[in-house]
Design an enzyme around this catalytic site. Structure first.
Site, PDB file in Angstrom:
ATOM      1  N   TYR A  23      -8.111  -8.481  -2.215  1.00  0.00           N
ATOM      2  CA  TYR A  23      -7.843  -8.393  -3.662  1.00  0.00           C
ATOM      3  C   TYR A  23      -8.292  -9.683  -4.343  1.00  0.00           C
ATOM      4  O   TYR A  23      -9.038  -9.671  -5.330  1.00  0.00           O
ATOM      5  CB  TYR A  23      -6.352  -8.146  -3.906  1.00  0.00           C
ATOM      6  CG  TYR A  23      -5.922  -8.304  -5.347  1.00  0.00           C
ATOM      7  CD1 TYR A  23      -6.432  -7.482  -6.342  1.00  0.00           C
ATOM      8  CD2 TYR A  23      -4.978  -9.281  -5.709  1.00  0.00           C
ATOM      9  CE1 TYR A  23      -6.031  -7.635  -7.670  1.00  0.00           C
ATOM     10  CE2 TYR A  23      -4.577  -9.436  -7.020  1.00  0.00           C
ATOM     11  CZ  TYR A  23      -5.108  -8.606  -7.996  1.00  0.00           C
ATOM     12  OH  TYR A  23      -4.711  -8.765  -9.306  1.00  0.00           O
TER      13      TYR A  23
HETATM   14  N1  LIG Z   1       0.713  -7.524 -13.348  1.00  0.00           N
HETATM   15  C1  LIG Z   1       0.436  -8.679 -12.758  1.00  0.00           C
HETATM   16  O1  LIG Z   1       1.353  -9.428 -12.379  1.00  0.00           O
HETATM   17  C2  LIG Z   1      -0.971  -9.140 -12.564  1.00  0.00           C
HETATM   18  C3  LIG Z   1      -1.165 -10.400 -11.957  1.00  0.00           C
HETATM   19  C4  LIG Z   1      -2.466 -10.853 -11.777  1.00  0.00           C
HETATM   20  C5  LIG Z   1      -3.533 -10.086 -12.202  1.00  0.00           C
HETATM   21  N2  LIG Z   1      -3.330  -8.856 -12.761  1.00  0.00           N
HETATM   22  C6  LIG Z   1      -4.505  -8.093 -13.198  1.00  0.00           C
HETATM   23  O2  LIG Z   1      -4.285  -7.688 -14.533  1.00  0.00           O
HETATM   24  C7  LIG Z   1      -4.893  -6.420 -14.771  1.00  0.00           C
HETATM   25  C8  LIG Z   1      -3.866  -5.444 -15.306  1.00  0.00           C
HETATM   26  O3  LIG Z   1      -2.828  -5.310 -14.336  1.00  0.00           O
HETATM   27  P1  LIG Z   1      -1.573  -4.371 -14.531  1.00  0.00           P
HETATM   28  O4  LIG Z   1      -0.424  -5.063 -13.917  1.00  0.00           O
HETATM   29  O5  LIG Z   1      -1.493  -3.892 -15.929  1.00  0.00           O
HETATM   30  O6  LIG Z   1      -1.979  -3.169 -13.535  1.00  0.00           O
HETATM   31  P2  LIG Z   1      -1.935  -1.579 -13.766  1.00  0.00           P
HETATM   32  O7  LIG Z   1      -2.275  -0.984 -12.441  1.00  0.00           O
HETATM   33  O8  LIG Z   1      -0.667  -1.187 -14.408  1.00  0.00           O
HETATM   34  O9  LIG Z   1      -3.127  -1.350 -14.791  1.00  0.00           O
HETATM   35  C9  LIG Z   1      -4.468  -1.172 -14.420  1.00  0.00           C
HETATM   36  C10 LIG Z   1      -4.958   0.123 -15.034  1.00  0.00           C
HETATM   37  O10 LIG Z   1      -6.351   0.261 -14.713  1.00  0.00           O
HETATM   38  C11 LIG Z   1      -6.599   1.624 -14.460  1.00  0.00           C
HETATM   39  N3  LIG Z   1      -7.796   1.721 -13.620  1.00  0.00           N
HETATM   40  C12 LIG Z   1      -7.942   1.344 -12.328  1.00  0.00           C
HETATM   41  N4  LIG Z   1      -9.174   1.624 -11.895  1.00  0.00           N
HETATM   42  C13 LIG Z   1      -9.840   2.183 -12.933  1.00  0.00           C
HETATM   43  C14 LIG Z   1     -11.146   2.703 -13.105  1.00  0.00           C
HETATM   44  N5  LIG Z   1     -12.019   2.746 -12.095  1.00  0.00           N
HETATM   45  N6  LIG Z   1     -11.503   3.200 -14.323  1.00  0.00           N
HETATM   46  C15 LIG Z   1     -10.623   3.190 -15.353  1.00  0.00           C
HETATM   47  N7  LIG Z   1      -9.354   2.742 -15.240  1.00  0.00           N
HETATM   48  C16 LIG Z   1      -8.972   2.238 -14.048  1.00  0.00           C
HETATM   49  C17 LIG Z   1      -5.350   2.137 -13.772  1.00  0.00           C
HETATM   50  O11 LIG Z   1      -5.200   3.539 -13.910  1.00  0.00           O
HETATM   51  C18 LIG Z   1      -4.258   1.365 -14.490  1.00  0.00           C
HETATM   52  O12 LIG Z   1      -3.678   2.119 -15.530  1.00  0.00           O
HETATM   53  C19 LIG Z   1      -5.520  -6.025 -13.435  1.00  0.00           C
HETATM   54  O13 LIG Z   1      -6.874  -6.424 -13.463  1.00  0.00           O
HETATM   55  C20 LIG Z   1      -4.759  -6.832 -12.417  1.00  0.00           C
HETATM   56  O14 LIG Z   1      -5.525  -7.048 -11.249  1.00  0.00           O
HETATM   57  C21 LIG Z   1      -2.054  -8.379 -12.959  1.00  0.00           C
END
Ligand SMILES: NC(=O)c1ccc[n+]([C@@H]2O[C@H](COP(=O)([O-])OP(=O)(O)OC[C@H]3O[C@@H](n4cnc5c(N)ncnc54)[C@H](O)[C@@H]3O)[C@@H](O)[C@H]2O)c1
Length: 321
Positions: A153
């Site tokens: 990841y």
């Molecule tokens: N929540 C955290 O603590 C955290 C920490 C570090 C980084 N991030 C990053 O922040 C971003 C948002 O995270 P989040 O917590 O909201 O996660 P989440 O999984 O709730 O949101 C990601 C969304 O992207 C959509 N998605 C995935 N693959 C896709 C594709 N191929 N086409 C279209 N949509 C797609 C999913 O359906 C989902 O709704 C991500 O990039 C994640 O890696 C989050």
């Protein structure tokens, strides 16, 4: 100003759309494939709420499909992209690396290609504190070496950062990388600690606590995250290589066992705990230095952990009634 939020049905995407849409000069577009990594109902419920916003529209679209993405950009005259769609989660990348390759590496490549093709003004994209791997100097500053990821990841997100830098260098594409530190809050992700712990305590099930709860995390409240995004949207870095990277964290690390204690206090219930060893790919400690972002936007957002957890638990109880 037409702004695209990818991953709009996701946790941070949902809150980002809500925040940005308050500015009536913005026309917000959301895309998401609503995959089943976690309960799809939660993703649909978030979009149901967003549907009521006048300057917002949603399209179900997969970012791995370049041709559909291209048509979408052309039709909607996108000017700014906030790229949050990804396969998130460290632990799942141990068993399912292919999902991370497809969504995070190919998906990101499509987003940056199309952003460059239509000469968008600013691409902001989500990275993670996981890129830091195992470090011994805290708080973590943006300029430390990140060439030893502990999970695939993290590796996928490091690849996004280096690809974006190269596009900024070659095409002068303004790119801002956001390294999020454990984001939490209402409508949060069911695969993350806060939601998981609350569900297990509420249903009186056994909670697995890795590393005896001694992991340390820099927990960041989601409203603070979207406030930072809002401030950054119209501030691409003005430089001959217009690339910038920011930690988005609270700079107030907490052990997981104390975090759990606050959850128990709010639920007025005790957890049933099994203590387990540290897991593969896990990072022992994260602690964000957030001076760079606060200096850049000349503002600071820092919701206290106790208040943030209370807001989550209030939402959690209401949502599951
Ligand atoms: N929540 C955290 O603590 C955290 C920490 C570090 C980084 N991030 C990053 O922040 C971003 C948002 O995270 P989040 O917590 O909201 O996660 P989440 O999984 O709730 O949101 C990601 C969304 O992207 C959509 N998605 C995935 N693959 C896709 C594709 N191929 N086409 C279209 N949509 C797609 C999913 O359906 C989902 O709704 C991500 O990039 C994640 O890696 C989050």
């Amino acid at each position: 100003m037409n702004i695209l939020v990818t991953g709009s049905s996701g946790f941070i995407g949902f809150h980002t759309v809500k925040k940005l849409s308050k500015n009536k000069n913005f026309k917000i577009f959301g895309i998401d494939n609503q995959n089943n990594y976690y309960d799809v109902k939660l993703k649909r419920d978030r979009e149901e709420i967003l549907k009521k916003i006048k300057n917002y529209s949603f399209t179900k679209l997969d970012i791995t499909n370049f041709s559909k993405l291209n048509t979408f950009f052309k039709k909607n005259k996108i000017k700014i992209v906030i790229h949050l769609a990804a396969q998130a989660g460290v632990r799942d990348s141990v068993t399912n690396p292919n999902k991370y390759f497809t969504n995070n590496i190919i998906g990101f490549f499509n987003i940056i290609q199309v952003s460059n093709l239509y000469k968008i003004k600013h691409l902001l994209f989500a990275s993670t504190s996981s890129v830091y791997g195992s470090q011994n100097k805290f708080p973590l500053k943006e300029n430390v070496d990140i060439n030893k990821p502990l999970s695939f990841y993290a590796a996928s997100k490091i690849s996004n950062e280096t690809i974006a830098y190269s596009y900024s260098n070659i095409f002068q594409l303004p790119c801002t990388c956001l390294r999020f530190f454990t984001v939490y809050g209402p409508y949060g992700r069911p695969d993350m600690a806060l939601y998981k712990f609350a569900s297990l305590i509420k249903t009186r099930k056994i909670l697995k606590l890795y590393n005896k709860g001694n992991h340390i995390r820099d927990f960041t409240y989601v409203d603070d995250v979207v406030n930072y995004i809002y401030e950054l949207v119209k501030k691409p870095y003005k430089h001959k290589i217009p690339y910038n990277v920011f930690n988005i964290g609270s700079n107030r690390p907490e052990t997981l066992k104390n975090f759990l204690k606050i959850i128990e206090d709010n639920l007025k219930m005790k957890a049933k705990i099994t203590y387990l060893d540290i897991q593969k790919g896990d990072i022992y400690k994260t602690h964000a230095d957030n001076l760079k972002i606060n200096k850049y936007i000349k503002k600071r957002f820092n919701t206290p952990l106790k208040k943030g957890i209370k807001n989550f638990i209030d939402w959690f109880i209401e949502y599951h009634k």
